[in-house]
Write a protein that holds these residues in place. Structure first.
Motif, PDB file in Angstrom:
ATOM      1  N   MET A  80       0.841  -1.175   0.000  1.00  0.00           N
ATOM      2  CA  MET A  80       0.000   0.000   0.000  1.00  0.00           C
ATOM      3  C   MET A  80       0.890   1.245   0.000  1.00  0.00           C
ATOM      4  SD  MET A  80      -2.968   1.171   2.682  1.00  0.00           S
ATOM      5  CE  MET A  80      -4.216   0.250   1.851  1.00  0.00           C
ATOM      6  N   PRO A  81       0.637   2.207  -0.909  1.00  0.00           N
ATOM      7  CA  PRO A  81       1.456   3.416  -0.962  1.00  0.00           C
ATOM      8  C   PRO A  81       1.248   4.276   0.278  1.00  0.00           C
ATOM      9  CG  PRO A  81      -0.381   3.576  -2.488  1.00  0.00           C
ATOM     10  CD  PRO A  81      -0.410   2.188  -1.911  1.00  0.00           C
ATOM     11  N   THR A  82       2.285   4.991   0.629  1.00  0.00           N
ATOM     12  CA  THR A  82       2.235   5.871   1.788  1.00  0.00           C
ATOM     13  C   THR A  82       1.973   7.292   1.324  1.00  0.00           C
ATOM     14  OG1 THR A  82       3.842   4.477   2.895  1.00  0.00           O
ATOM     15  CG2 THR A  82       3.529   6.684   3.785  1.00  0.00           C
ATOM     16  N   ILE A  83       1.065   7.970   2.004  1.00  0.00           N
ATOM     17  CA  ILE A  83       0.800   9.374   1.711  1.00  0.00           C
ATOM     18  C   ILE A  83       1.753  10.197   2.560  1.00  0.00           C
ATOM     19  CG2 ILE A  83      -0.890  11.231   1.802  1.00  0.00           C
ATOM     20  CD1 ILE A  83      -3.081   9.112   1.514  1.00  0.00           C
ATOM     21  N   THR A  84       2.537  11.057   1.919  1.00  0.00           N
ATOM     22  CA  THR A  84       3.473  11.933   2.618  1.00  0.00           C
ATOM     23  C   THR A  84       3.120  13.375   2.308  1.00  0.00           C
ATOM     24  OG1 THR A  84       5.069  12.120   0.802  1.00  0.00           O
ATOM     25  CG2 THR A  84       5.288  10.197   2.258  1.00  0.00           C
ATOM     26  N   LEU A 130       2.296  -0.148 -10.671  1.00  0.00           N
ATOM     27  CA  LEU A 130       2.194  -1.238  -9.701  1.00  0.00           C
ATOM     28  C   LEU A 130       1.252  -0.918  -8.537  1.00  0.00           C
ATOM     29  CD1 LEU A 130       5.948  -2.321  -9.562  1.00  0.00           C
ATOM     30  CD2 LEU A 130       4.075  -3.406 -10.825  1.00  0.00           C
ATOM     31  N   ASN A 131       1.132   0.356  -8.162  1.00  0.00           N
ATOM     32  CA  ASN A 131       0.284   0.694  -7.019  1.00  0.00           C
ATOM     33  C   ASN A 131      -1.001   1.424  -7.416  1.00  0.00           C
ATOM     34  OD1 ASN A 131       0.997   3.356  -7.492  1.00  0.00           O
ATOM     35  ND2 ASN A 131       2.175   3.603  -5.631  1.00  0.00           N
ATOM     36  N   PHE A 132      -1.302   1.466  -8.696  1.00  0.00           N
ATOM     37  CA  PHE A 132      -2.451   2.225  -9.205  1.00  0.00           C
ATOM     38  C   PHE A 132      -3.758   1.807  -8.534  1.00  0.00           C
ATOM     39  CE2 PHE A 132      -5.869   3.107 -12.211  1.00  0.00           C
ATOM     40  CZ  PHE A 132      -5.652   4.459 -12.452  1.00  0.00           C
ATOM     41  N   ASN A 133      -4.021   0.516  -8.436  1.00  0.00           N
ATOM     42  CA  ASN A 133      -5.274   0.040  -7.831  1.00  0.00           C
ATOM     43  C   ASN A 133      -5.347   0.397  -6.353  1.00  0.00           C
ATOM     44  OD1 ASN A 133      -6.283  -0.992 -10.219  1.00  0.00           O
ATOM     45  ND2 ASN A 133      -5.354  -3.003  -9.899  1.00  0.00           N
ATOM     46  N   SER A 134      -4.234   0.253  -5.651  1.00  0.00           N
ATOM     47  CA  SER A 134      -4.200   0.575  -4.227  1.00  0.00           C
ATOM     48  C   SER A 134      -4.444   2.066  -3.982  1.00  0.00           C
ATOM     49  CB  SER A 134      -2.852   0.157  -3.638  1.00  0.00           C
ATOM     50  OG  SER A 134      -2.791   0.483  -2.283  1.00  0.00           O
ATOM     51  N   VAL A 135      -3.851   2.910  -4.821  1.00  0.00           N
ATOM     52  CA  VAL A 135      -4.061   4.353  -4.703  1.00  0.00           C
ATOM     53  C   VAL A 135      -5.522   4.672  -4.983  1.00  0.00           C
ATOM     54  CG1 VAL A 135      -3.504   6.610  -5.707  1.00  0.00           C
ATOM     55  CG2 VAL A 135      -1.674   4.987  -5.225  1.00  0.00           C
ATOM     56  N   GLY A 136      -6.095   4.003  -5.970  1.00  0.00           N
ATOM     57  CA  GLY A 136      -7.516   4.207  -6.292  1.00  0.00           C
ATOM     58  C   GLY A 136      -8.407   3.898  -5.100  1.00  0.00           C
ATOM     59  N   LYS A 137      -8.081   2.845  -4.368  1.00  0.00           N
ATOM     60  CA  LYS A 137      -8.863   2.492  -3.180  1.00  0.00           C
ATOM     61  C   LYS A 137      -8.732   3.580  -2.108  1.00  0.00           C
ATOM     62  CE  LYS A 137      -8.590  -2.468  -3.908  1.00  0.00           C
ATOM     63  NZ  LYS A 137      -7.980  -3.733  -3.478  1.00  0.00           N
ATOM     64  N   GLN A 138      -7.510   4.115  -1.926  1.00  0.00           N
ATOM     65  CA  GLN A 138      -7.319   5.181  -0.938  1.00  0.00           C
ATOM     66  C   GLN A 138      -8.111   6.430  -1.326  1.00  0.00           C
ATOM     67  OE1 GLN A 138      -3.103   5.836  -0.497  1.00  0.00           O
ATOM     68  NE2 GLN A 138      -2.893   4.212   1.024  1.00  0.00           N
ATOM     69  N   ILE A 139      -8.108   6.751  -2.612  1.00  0.00           N
ATOM     70  CA  ILE A 139      -8.853   7.918  -3.081  1.00  0.00           C
ATOM     71  C   ILE A 139     -10.348   7.698  -2.881  1.00  0.00           C
ATOM     72  CG2 ILE A 139      -9.468   9.278  -5.127  1.00  0.00           C
ATOM     73  CD1 ILE A 139      -6.518   8.869  -6.057  1.00  0.00           C
ATOM     74  N   SER A 140     -10.824   6.496  -3.132  1.00  0.00           N
ATOM     75  CA  SER A 140     -12.244   6.182  -2.902  1.00  0.00           C
ATOM     76  C   SER A 140     -12.631   6.422  -1.455  1.00  0.00           C
ATOM     77  CB  SER A 140     -12.536   4.725  -3.275  1.00  0.00           C
ATOM     78  OG  SER A 140     -12.427   4.548  -4.658  1.00  0.00           O
TER      79      SER A 140
END
Length: 151
Positions: free
Chosen positions: A1-5, A14-24
């Motif tokens: 899961m990408p970290t928001i800084t 590679l992290n596009f789907n995970s970022v999409g979930k965080q944005i949702s």
């Protein structure tokens, strides 16, 4: 899961789907403003160390030529004033709650490696124009990038 800084999220394939979930998840709070720009690394420690070495060398040069006020801190501010400029920032008086907008010198810590290289190039050229020869160590990042540019 990408970290928001504070610098944002580094979006990759590679992290596009995970970022999409965080944005949702964030959209559950309300509408969001998203800015997408190319990812660049922040200025390096090597670049920062070189800049501070140069500020000291320029200070010694100027003081040696009669400018007694030219401390290293003064040189740093003068270089930032001349080549980086200012940003508008909001300040809040903690006693009164008054909000004001002030101009402050742009910080080199906000620059990416390319912007910092450009800043260092401007400082080097300015110093050369007053016959102040700055040290460029063989193993520093600035030297390597300069050599690539000149190849």
């Amino acid at each position: 899961m990408p970290t928001i800084t504070k610098d944002g999220i580094r979006l990759t394939s590679l992290n596009f789907n995970s970022v999409g979930k965080q944005i949702s998840e964030l959209l559950k709070i309300g509408d969001m403003r998203i800015t997408v720009k190319p990812w660049r690394e922040k200025r390096s420690l090597s670049q920062n160390a070189l800049a501070h070495m140069w500020f000291g060398e320029i200070s010694q040069f100027l003081i040696g030529h009669g400018r007694k006020y030219a401390t290293e801190e003064w040189v740093k501010d003068a270089m930032k004033h001349s080549f980086l400029g200012y940003i508008e920032t909001e300040r809040i008086n903690v006693v009164t709650g008054e909000r004001i907008t002030v101009s402050e010198l742009k910080h080199t810590s906000s620059l990416d490696t390319g912007e910092m290289h450009h800043f260092l190039s401007q400082v080097e050229l300015w110093a050369a124009n007053i016959n102040c020869r700055l040290t460029i160590p063989d193993n520093c990042e600035y030297r390597k990038l300069k050599d690539i540019q000149n190849a």
